[in-house]
Scaffold this motif. Structure first.
Motif, PDB file in Angstrom:
ATOM      1  N   HIS A  43       1.291  -1.202  -0.327  1.00  0.00           N
ATOM      2  CA  HIS A  43      -0.049  -0.210   0.074  1.00  0.00           C
ATOM      3  C   HIS A  43       1.035   1.717  -0.172  1.00  0.00           C
ATOM      4  O   HIS A  43       0.601   2.340  -0.847  1.00  0.00           O
ATOM      5  CB  HIS A  43      -0.990   0.103   0.734  1.00  0.00           C
ATOM      6  CG  HIS A  43      -2.172  -1.084   1.244  1.00  0.00           C
ATOM      7  ND1 HIS A  43      -1.804  -2.479   0.767  1.00  0.00           N
ATOM      8  CD2 HIS A  43      -3.021  -0.727   1.139  1.00  0.00           C
ATOM      9  CE1 HIS A  43      -3.383  -2.773   0.827  1.00  0.00           C
ATOM     10  NE2 HIS A  43      -4.173  -1.810   0.508  1.00  0.00           N
ATOM     11  N   VAL A  47       1.992   5.063  -2.753  1.00  0.00           N
ATOM     12  CA  VAL A  47       1.454   6.125  -2.478  1.00  0.00           C
ATOM     13  C   VAL A  47       2.717   6.804  -3.417  1.00  0.00           C
ATOM     14  O   VAL A  47       2.759   7.384  -3.634  1.00  0.00           O
ATOM     15  CB  VAL A  47       1.388   5.713  -1.146  1.00  0.00           C
ATOM     16  CG1 VAL A  47       1.581   7.321  -1.617  1.00  0.00           C
ATOM     17  CG2 VAL A  47      -0.466   5.319  -0.780  1.00  0.00           C
ATOM     18  N   ILE A  76      -5.351   3.512   1.822  1.00  0.00           N
ATOM     19  CA  ILE A  76      -3.902   4.383   0.870  1.00  0.00           C
ATOM     20  C   ILE A  76      -4.437   5.702   1.377  1.00  0.00           C
ATOM     21  O   ILE A  76      -3.940   6.936   1.418  1.00  0.00           O
ATOM     22  CB  ILE A  76      -4.326   3.944  -0.644  1.00  0.00           C
ATOM     23  CG1 ILE A  76      -4.400   2.782  -0.859  1.00  0.00           C
ATOM     24  CG2 ILE A  76      -3.961   5.619  -1.385  1.00  0.00           C
ATOM     25  CD1 ILE A  76      -2.748   2.354  -1.093  1.00  0.00           C
TER      26      ILE A  76
END
Ligand code: GTP
Ligand code: MG
Length: 238
Positions: A43, A47, A76
């Motif tokens: 995750h 980003v 997120i």
């Protein structure tokens, strides 16, 4: 030979371990028992790749292939906020695909060629690489076909990594019960095909007080060392 590019993990200790971060053009494998933090790192990387280069990213987007249904948009959003990104934009910059079986998973990777460049994708995540393969090809009698197919899948990912100059990050479970094929308990699944197929292998484990430990295994390039990291509201941290 051009300079290698990296995606920062956003964690100093992990970047140190990886000598810069996740390397473009290669496959980095995150290995660990349940809850070790593999999906959390995925995750976070989805980003991080979006950040500008001076902040450790590639100013690009991620393709997230989820085979277990554990992708969490809320997570997120939390991580994006912590990195001062617009959370909605951060989500839009992650192309999400759920893989329902191993054929579908391979098809998704194949189809990605059509849009990788136009969508500015520089990171492909496959979380987890291996669970469908293990479920669909159980037992000794299926081992050879499973390994052959897994090998094709890893080759597909290598091709994309070098052709499109992107990073591939995959996750892999640790077999906690003795596996009749590979003998020892507590070994990464996938045997030699995984061991030789992935460029860098990071082993994650849970430690005391919610801490996590990461170690690089079998790397000719990296020093043998261990680093600590944590998982908090803000994502994966030192
Ligand atoms: P499997 O997929 O089950 O093999 O495990 P994994 O290695 O992918 O584990 P994952 O990355 O899902 O880690 C789960 C752990 O991350 C949880 O047990 C929590 O400790 C931690 N975690 C996840 N989300 C949060 C959060 O929002 N806040 C905090 N503080 N910790 C979180
Ligand atoms: Mg997971």
């Amino acid at each position: 030979r051009k300079n290698l590019e990296y995606i920062s993990t956003g964690v100093r200790s992990l970047d140190d371990l990886l000598e810069g971060g996740v390397e473009v053009g290669s496959i980095t494998e995150l290995i660990g028992e349940f809850g070790a933090g593999k999906t959390q790192i995925c995750h976070q990387l989805a980003v991080m790749v979006q950040l500008p280069k001076e902040k450790g990213g590639l100013n690009a987007r991620a393709l997230y292939i989820d085979t277990e249904g554990t992708f969490r948009p809320e997570r997120i959003i939390q991580i994006a906020r912590a990195k001062q990104l617009d959370p909605e934009k951060a989500l839009e910059n992650i192309i999400y695909a759920r893989a329902y079986n191993s054929d579908h998973q391979m098809l998704l990777v194949d189809e990605a060629k059509k849009y990788i460049e136009s969508q500015n994708i520089r990171l492909i995540i496959v979380d987890s690489l291996i669970n469908h393969f293990r479920a669909e090809y159980p037992g000794r009698e299926n081992l050879a076909s499973r390994q052959q197919k897994l090998n094709r899948h890893i080759s597909q990912l290598h091709r994309l990594a070098s052709l499109y100059n992107l990073a591939v990050v995959v996750t892999n479970q640790v077999m906690s019960s003795p596996d009749i094929f590979f003998g020892n308990p507590m070994k990464p699944a996938g045997g030699n095909i995984m061991a030789h197929g992935c460029t860098y292998r990071i082993w994650l484990r849970k430690a005391k007080e919610g801490k996590r430990i990461a170690r690089i295994i079998d790397s000719p390039k990296h020093a043998e060392k261990e680093v600590a990291f944590a998982i908090t509201e803000d994502g994966v941290t030192d």
